[in-house]
Design a protein around this motif. Sequence first.
Motif, short mmCIF file in Angstrom:
data_model
loop_
_atom_site.label_atom_id
_atom_site.label_comp_id
_atom_site.label_asym_id
_atom_site.label_seq_id
_atom_site.Cartn_x
_atom_site.Cartn_y
_atom_site.Cartn_z
N GLU A 109 9.61 -6.35 3.17
CA GLU A 109 10.17 -6.08 4.50
C GLU A 109 11.64 -5.68 4.47
N ARG A 110 12.38 -6.09 3.43
CA ARG A 110 13.81 -5.85 3.40
C ARG A 110 14.14 -4.36 3.30
N TYR A 111 13.32 -3.60 2.54
CA TYR A 111 13.66 -2.21 2.26
C TYR A 111 12.61 -1.20 2.68
N ILE A 112 11.40 -1.63 3.01
CA ILE A 112 10.30 -0.68 3.10
C ILE A 112 10.44 0.30 4.26
N LEU A 164 -0.99 8.73 3.27
CA LEU A 164 -0.42 7.51 2.72
C LEU A 164 -1.51 6.44 2.61
N LEU A 165 -1.64 5.89 1.40
CA LEU A 165 -2.55 4.78 1.15
C LEU A 165 -1.71 3.59 0.73
N VAL A 166 -1.77 2.50 1.50
CA VAL A 166 -0.97 1.30 1.27
C VAL A 166 -1.87 0.19 0.76
N SER A 167 -1.52 -0.37 -0.39
CA SER A 167 -2.23 -1.54 -0.92
C SER A 167 -1.26 -2.71 -0.90
N ASP A 168 -1.52 -3.65 0.01
CA ASP A 168 -0.64 -4.82 0.10
C ASP A 168 -1.25 -5.99 -0.66
N ASP A 169 -0.42 -6.64 -1.47
CA ASP A 169 -0.91 -7.66 -2.39
C ASP A 169 -0.77 -9.08 -1.84
N GLY A 170 -0.86 -9.20 -0.50
CA GLY A 170 -0.82 -10.52 0.11
C GLY A 170 0.53 -10.92 0.65
N SER A 171 1.26 -9.97 1.21
CA SER A 171 2.58 -10.27 1.76
C SER A 171 2.48 -11.29 2.89
N ASP A 215 5.31 -11.71 4.83
CA ASP A 215 6.45 -11.36 5.67
C ASP A 215 6.01 -10.22 6.59
N ARG A 216 6.93 -9.37 7.03
CA ARG A 216 6.62 -8.32 8.00
C ARG A 216 6.24 -6.99 7.34
N THR A 217 5.96 -7.00 6.05
CA THR A 217 5.67 -5.74 5.35
C THR A 217 4.52 -4.97 6.01
N VAL A 218 3.39 -5.63 6.21
CA VAL A 218 2.23 -4.95 6.78
C VAL A 218 2.51 -4.51 8.21
N GLU A 219 3.18 -5.35 8.97
CA GLU A 219 3.52 -4.99 10.35
C GLU A 219 4.37 -3.73 10.40
#
Length: 311
Positions: free
Chosen positions: A14-17, A34-41, A43-47
């Motif tokens: 979330e800090r830089y994305i 864009l294909l995003v694979s989130d590894d279980g964040s 924080d607000r990364t997915v949001e």
Amino acid sequence: MPTVHVLLATYRGERYIAEQLASIASQTHQDWRLLVSDDGSNDRTVEICETFAREHPQHRVQFVDGPRQRCSTANFFHLLRTVDGFEADDLFAFCDQDDVWLPEKLERAVAVLRSAPLREGQAALYGSRTKLVDHRLQPIGTSRLPARPLGFGNALLQNVASGNTMVFNAAMLGLLRRINPAHAVLHDWTAYQAVTGCGGWMHFDPEPSLLYRQHEHNLIGSQGRSWDQVQRIGMLFRGQYRTWGDQTEAAMKDLRDQLTPEAQRLLRNFHHMRHQPHVTGRLKAGMGSGLWRQTRAGRASFWLGLALNRM
């Protein structure tokens, strides 16, 4: 113009994305997905990514669950195996969550790969230098240019191109999909090995394509930083390079029927050199191996590693 499938691996970014996503949206080559694979964040990364997707409906933004291994290489290989719906002429780009792409990054890569003198079905890989910046995006330097030729004999010992700069074709994607993710040292290093070992075509652009943020959470960081050189020496003494050598041999066995005769010869030399029981045997095998590293410091660490049986 080909569609570029941007493969973004995320975890607690979330800090830089948001800055990275904005730089993707600002690309002069606008035909991207864009294909995003989130590894279980947690924080607000997915949001943040979901908001970006709603704001850019003209581009297809997809989300998948990551492999939950807390490992960027595993996450990138998950993306490689998940991406679909592409045409034969489409391209693919690795994307880190904390960089900032320069506006013409994709356009330059697309132009180089479209003009490459490729045989049918030949893998192609583009990489470039980077502008090194601190966590506030203040410039601190530029990554190095390779001092010696690129090739499989170099790729067995080191990587020269950061994954965040890499753009590649569908044939290259096919090679990477043949590799067991557990055998990959790092996704970008393995890509360098695969393209050079399997008779592919590679271009290293001397012009930087992005701002490569150097901060405390980088796994290794740019090879241009003095602190990273110290880290690598520590890894050598802890036996990390020995483990990487084992993984490299396993990954190349996954591609055994695709390797060129010359690559097979160099791989045999690599194995023979690493498994000599005595220091004199290892050093002699190293001298006749046909393998090389790019810098004087790298060559010194290579010989030290052989002497200590840490390669």
